[in-house]
Design a protein around this motif. Structure first.
Motif, mmCIF file in Angstrom:
data_model
loop_
_atom_site.group_PDB
_atom_site.id
_atom_site.type_symbol
_atom_site.label_atom_id
_atom_site.label_comp_id
_atom_site.label_asym_id
_atom_site.label_seq_id
_atom_site.Cartn_x
_atom_site.Cartn_y
_atom_site.Cartn_z
ATOM 1 N N LEU A 63 -25.057 24.521 138.522
ATOM 2 C CA LEU A 63 -26.289 23.752 138.297
ATOM 3 C C LEU A 63 -27.497 24.455 138.907
ATOM 4 O O LEU A 63 -28.576 23.872 139.002
ATOM 5 C CB LEU A 63 -26.142 22.350 138.910
ATOM 6 N N THR A 64 -27.292 25.715 139.290
ATOM 7 C CA THR A 64 -28.339 26.489 139.973
ATOM 8 C C THR A 64 -28.738 27.688 139.134
ATOM 9 O O THR A 64 -27.886 28.431 138.646
ATOM 10 C CB THR A 64 -27.831 26.949 141.353
ATOM 11 N N ILE A 85 -24.308 34.593 144.042
ATOM 12 C CA ILE A 85 -23.457 34.847 142.872
ATOM 13 C C ILE A 85 -22.028 35.130 143.329
ATOM 14 O O ILE A 85 -21.057 34.560 142.813
ATOM 15 C CB ILE A 85 -23.994 36.029 142.034
ATOM 16 N N LYS A 86 -21.886 35.985 144.332
ATOM 17 C CA LYS A 86 -20.556 36.348 144.829
ATOM 18 C C LYS A 86 -19.794 35.132 145.335
ATOM 19 O O LYS A 86 -18.578 35.021 145.168
ATOM 20 C CB LYS A 86 -20.684 37.382 145.957
ATOM 21 N N ALA A 87 -20.524 34.193 145.939
ATOM 22 C CA ALA A 87 -19.886 33.008 146.518
ATOM 23 C C ALA A 87 -19.719 31.874 145.510
ATOM 24 O O ALA A 87 -19.206 30.812 145.872
ATOM 25 C CB ALA A 87 -20.707 32.521 147.706
ATOM 26 N N GLY A 88 -20.172 32.107 144.274
ATOM 27 C CA GLY A 88 -20.080 31.057 143.272
ATOM 28 C C GLY A 88 -21.145 30.000 143.408
ATOM 29 O O GLY A 88 -21.056 28.916 142.807
ATOM 30 N N ARG A 89 -22.188 30.285 144.197
ATOM 31 C CA ARG A 89 -23.254 29.304 144.425
ATOM 32 C C ARG A 89 -24.408 29.442 143.440
ATOM 33 O O ARG A 89 -25.374 28.680 143.492
ATOM 34 C CB ARG A 89 -23.784 29.423 145.860
ATOM 35 N N CYS A 90 -24.343 30.432 142.554
ATOM 36 C CA CYS A 90 -25.373 30.614 141.508
ATOM 37 C C CYS A 90 -24.670 31.025 140.220
ATOM 38 O O CYS A 90 -24.069 32.093 140.153
ATOM 39 C CB CYS A 90 -26.389 31.688 141.919
ATOM 40 N N GLY A 91 -24.767 30.184 139.218
ATOM 41 C CA GLY A 91 -24.057 30.443 137.970
ATOM 42 C C GLY A 91 -24.928 30.857 136.816
ATOM 43 O O GLY A 91 -24.427 31.068 135.700
ATOM 44 N N ASN A 92 -26.238 31.038 137.075
ATOM 45 C CA ASN A 92 -27.173 31.289 135.973
ATOM 46 C C ASN A 92 -28.355 32.117 136.469
ATOM 47 O O ASN A 92 -28.842 31.897 137.583
ATOM 48 C CB ASN A 92 -27.685 29.962 135.411
ATOM 49 N N MET A 115 -13.539 31.661 140.790
ATOM 50 C CA MET A 115 -13.295 31.032 139.500
ATOM 51 C C MET A 115 -13.580 31.946 138.313
ATOM 52 O O MET A 115 -13.145 31.676 137.197
ATOM 53 C CB MET A 115 -14.137 29.763 139.368
ATOM 54 N N LYS A 116 -14.340 33.014 138.539
ATOM 55 C CA LYS A 116 -14.634 33.966 137.465
ATOM 56 C C LYS A 116 -15.273 33.291 136.246
ATOM 57 O O LYS A 116 -14.919 33.551 135.097
ATOM 58 C CB LYS A 116 -13.364 34.725 137.052
ATOM 59 N N ILE A 117 -16.250 32.425 136.528
ATOM 60 C CA ILE A 117 -17.010 31.769 135.462
ATOM 61 C C ILE A 117 -18.201 32.660 135.114
ATOM 62 O O ILE A 117 -18.968 33.051 136.003
ATOM 63 C CB ILE A 117 -17.487 30.372 135.900
ATOM 64 N N PRO A 118 -18.397 33.008 133.845
ATOM 65 C CA PRO A 118 -19.475 33.937 133.477
ATOM 66 C C PRO A 118 -20.864 33.383 133.798
ATOM 67 O O PRO A 118 -21.088 32.163 133.745
ATOM 68 C CB PRO A 118 -19.301 34.096 131.961
#
Length: 756
Positions: A63-64, A85-92, A115-118
């Protein structure tokens, strides 16, 4: 958690995501199919499965949205964002448009996160990525929905190759105050035309297969009513009745949503006291519950943080709660969700269900784009090189620029210019490369543009062009007047390229006065005094107030900011190689003081009608006519067209039936040409006051010299419906007028009665 258990979980995630790589449903949503497509059960199952394995921090990361920056060497990014990004705290990510750089960022997400979410990459591809088309207001002047869809499709293909999957367009804001700079990004003043163009642009961006590597997901902006700020000042407050909101401002957004747009952006403004980014009424009641939208909602840049200066939130944490509770899924750049959602959930101010639903909507778009199947497919140097400035895209840019230009005036057939004429080319924009692109020109390179001067020399021959700049866009330097006047006197006809800098329109570019700067007007006056025929070409991002300038011209052509191929297109029009066909999507006032002025006004209890007699106690100005300089729908051609009176299939229309309206149009001039026939209606008596005219149809038709064609329009019950006194949508029996013609102020009429 033991190291072994952690390894097993990671392997499980990889295996599961690999299982999600099967092809997705690829049929694009059309009207009324958007909700069904968003709720595809296969995608829903995949989304829920991914969601079930995510931590709260990883959910908030989806959501970030953070911005990539640029330095002298190219794209760069705040190191904190890289760590996020590395920590999964930014997905966009947005504002990154390099295939190589975006691939590096995607690689981090795919190789260094649990999670390896693009990542999803967004950018302001407003009217082209590198091949730049006319500004959207200019494209709207073409009234050519097919061409508008094609330019959006071409822009999407270039953007997708550059690593972009998401564009912040179309702008669907209706605007009736040209002081507002962002009128340049929209389709003008009319909800019917605006709705048709919004849908065309969504279909162009998203195509027939959103998972294709040549399409991007559209973002409908700015929701809602951003185009009606008080005083025409950007970001300013908006205050209007719900009736006006629904009648005028909401239809284009809804048309874009019905066309299948995947995302919506909140607007900066407040609406009736509540900022849009905190409006449950807009984001949930209307967008989701009424319209069935199931894509995701993103804020505009730091819009959540701005709830604090709006005075509706005490701090950023409070603002984040308000936005999430309203139905806002993604925070652009503000960092409020990243910082505070976890706390807010613990305190019970937001719910797990709200967060999970927001994440579902984001993941659904990523699945629809095919990012889980191939996270790297959008990064292609080879495809970018092949598409950028391709022969097809450049030809499309030139054609769209031609179609966008509006011939406002043409006395004594001054245009087209005659072969062999000695042409004086004068004005501060005649030799400008940069301004041709207009605002928000993405990755377009102005250095490759031909200037108007270069294009005119190419079209008419160097020996026939005499150039003098004359003056700057603004200021008081008149030192160039003398040489400009001398050049004019040695020529047969003068072409003056006047108007605005590209920076004078777009975001944060409102103007208190929309007249030509005084130095340009004075230059025009000096040239006019030579007695030579004067053609003024206007470049602007908005309608201008030209009451002083119009009488000093023999011909006037609005070229807007026409894009990469704008200068050759302009030369084509001036030479007659292309016969102009553009029509105004927005009214040109005489003076700024008439604003807001638009064709579909209401009649008032004391309407002013010009009768030759004094009418003091009427709705009028003392020293200025009520009428505009150039009306909505106005646009001349080098040929002339005549219209027969409209013929109706019946004069007593039964409720539920369709009325067929036809008129014969004849090319009565000496050139082949394209006309845009326009259909308007007026509901004579309603339970609430109704506009004096409303656009309900248009047709672009090509007619050879002397040719006639009959055009037919179908008026349905939906066309005759409105929000009645009790705010229900529907028709009312009674008398109507129908108008058909070439402009809102140049029509022929007929009448019918709607009966039960």
């Amino acid at each position: 958690m033991t190291q072994k258990l952690m390894m097993l979980l990671t392997v499980g995630v990889v295996v599961f995501l690999s299982a999600c790589q099967q092809p997705l449903v690829k049929k694009v949503a059309t009207k009324h199919e958007a909700s069904k497509y968003f709720n595809d059960p296969v995608i829903t199952h995949k989304v829920d499965s991914v969601l079930s394995m995510m931590t709260l921090d990883e959910k908030i990361g989806q959501l970030t949205l953070y911005s990539s920056g640029w330095d002298k060497t190219g794209p760069s990014m705040n190191e904190n964002y890289i760590n996020d990004i590395k920590a999964g705290r930014c997905g966009n990510i947005f504002n990154a448009f390099s295939p190589d750089y975006n691939r590096k960022l995607q690689k981090i997400a795919m190789e260094q996160t649990r999670m390896k979410i693009p990542l999803l990459f967004g950018y302001d591809v407003i009217h082209g990525q590198k091949t730049i088309f006319p500004i959207p207001l200019g494209e709207a002047a073409s009234w050519d929905l097919k061409s508008i869809q094609k330019t959006a499709s071409a822009a999407a293909a270039e953007a997708a190759a550059a690593g972009i999957q998401w564009t912040y367009a179309p702008m669907c804001d209706i605007a009736r105050d040209p002081r507002w700079g962002r009128v340049s990004e929209g389709a003008g003043e009319d909800p019917y035309l605006g709705s048709k163009i919004a849908a065309a642009r969504v279909h162009g961006f998203q195509g027939t297969d959103l998972a294709s590597d040549t399409t991007v997901v559209a973002c409908v902006k700015h929701f809602a009513a951003y185009g009606a700020p008080e005083a025409g000042r950007d970001y300013n407050t908006v205050d209007m009745s719900e009736r006006k909101l629904r009648d005028v401002y909401l239809p284009p957004y809804k048309a874009a949503v019905d066309a299948g747009a995947g995302t919506v952006m909140t607007s900066f403004n407040d609406l009736n006291g509540v900022p849009a980014t905190a409006s449950h009424f807009l984001m949930t009641d209307i967008l989701r519950k009424e319209w069935g939208f199931n894509g995701f909602v993103v804020t505009d840049y730091t819009a959540i943080n701005e709830l604090v200066p709006h005075g509706i939130a005490k701090d950023d944490k409070d603002a984040a709660a308000l936005a999430m509770n309203a139905g806002v899924d993604m925070d652009m750049q503000g960092g409020t969700y990243s910082k505070y959602l976890k706390e807010l959930l613990k305190e019970g101010r937001v719910t797990q269900e709200e967060i999970d639903n927001a994440v579902r909507r984001v993941l659904r778009i990523k699945f629809r784009l095919g990012l889980f199947a191939d996270p790297y497919k959008y990064f292609s140097n080879k495809r970018e090189k092949k598409l950028t400035y391709s022969k097809y895209h450049m030809a499309l840019a030139r054609q769209m620029a031609r179609e966008s230009m509006v011939l406002l005036k043409n006395d004594k057939e001054t245009l087209p210019l005659k072969k062999g004429q000695r042409i004086a080319l004068i004005g501060p924009l005649a030799d400008s490369q940069r301004d041709l692109l207009g605002s928000w020109h993405a990755a377009g390179d102005w250095k490759i543009n031909k200037t108007v001067k270069e294009a005119m020399v190419e079209q008419f021959g160097k020996s026939n062009i005499r150039y003098a700049k004359g003056c700057d866009l603004r200021g008081d330097n008149r030192s160039g007047f003398a040489s400009a006047v001398a050049v004019a006197r040695r020529s047969d006809v003068v072409v003056m390229v006047l108007g605005e800098s590209a920076e004078w329109s777009g975001e944060a570019a409102s103007r208190a006065h929309i007249n030509l700067p005084h130095i340009q007007s004075e230059l025009l006056e000096a040239i006019h005094k030579t007695g030579k025929p004067v053609v003024v070409v206007l470049m602007s991002g908005r309608p201008l107030a030209l009451d002083k300038e119009v009488p000093m011209t023999d011909a006037m052509l609005e070229a807007w900011f026409p894009g990469t191929e704008g200068a050759p297109a302009l030369a084509d029009v001036l030479s007659g190689k292309y016969n102009p066909s553009g029509k105004l999507p927005m009214t040109f006032p005489r003076i700024t003081g008439q604003i807001p002025i638009y064709y579909s006004a209401k009649n008032t209890g004391r309407p002013y009608t010009k009768t030759g007699k004094e009418q003091k106690y009427r709705s009028r100005y003392l020293f200025t006519p009520n009428t505009p300089e150039f009306a909505f729908g106005h646009g001349l051609s080098y040929t002339t067209f005549s219209y027969s009176a409209p013929k109706l299939s019946t004069v007593r229309l039964q409720m539920g039936d369709t009325l067929h309206v036809s008129a014969t149009i004849t090319n009565t001039g000496n050139y082949d040409g394209t006309e845009v026939a326009q259909l308007y209606i007026r509901d004579m008596v309603g339970s609430v006051t109704r506009p004096v005219k409303e656009l309900k149809g248009f047709r672009r038709i090509f007619l050879k010299k002397g040719e006639s064609k009959t055009v037919t329009f179908d008026l349905t019950m939906n066309d005759l419906s409105f929000y009645r006194k009790d705010m229900t949508w529907g028709t009312e029996p009674g008398d109507f007028k129908v108008f058909v013609g070439g402009a809102s102020d140049n029509v022929k009429e007929a009448a019918f009665t709607l009966v039960k």
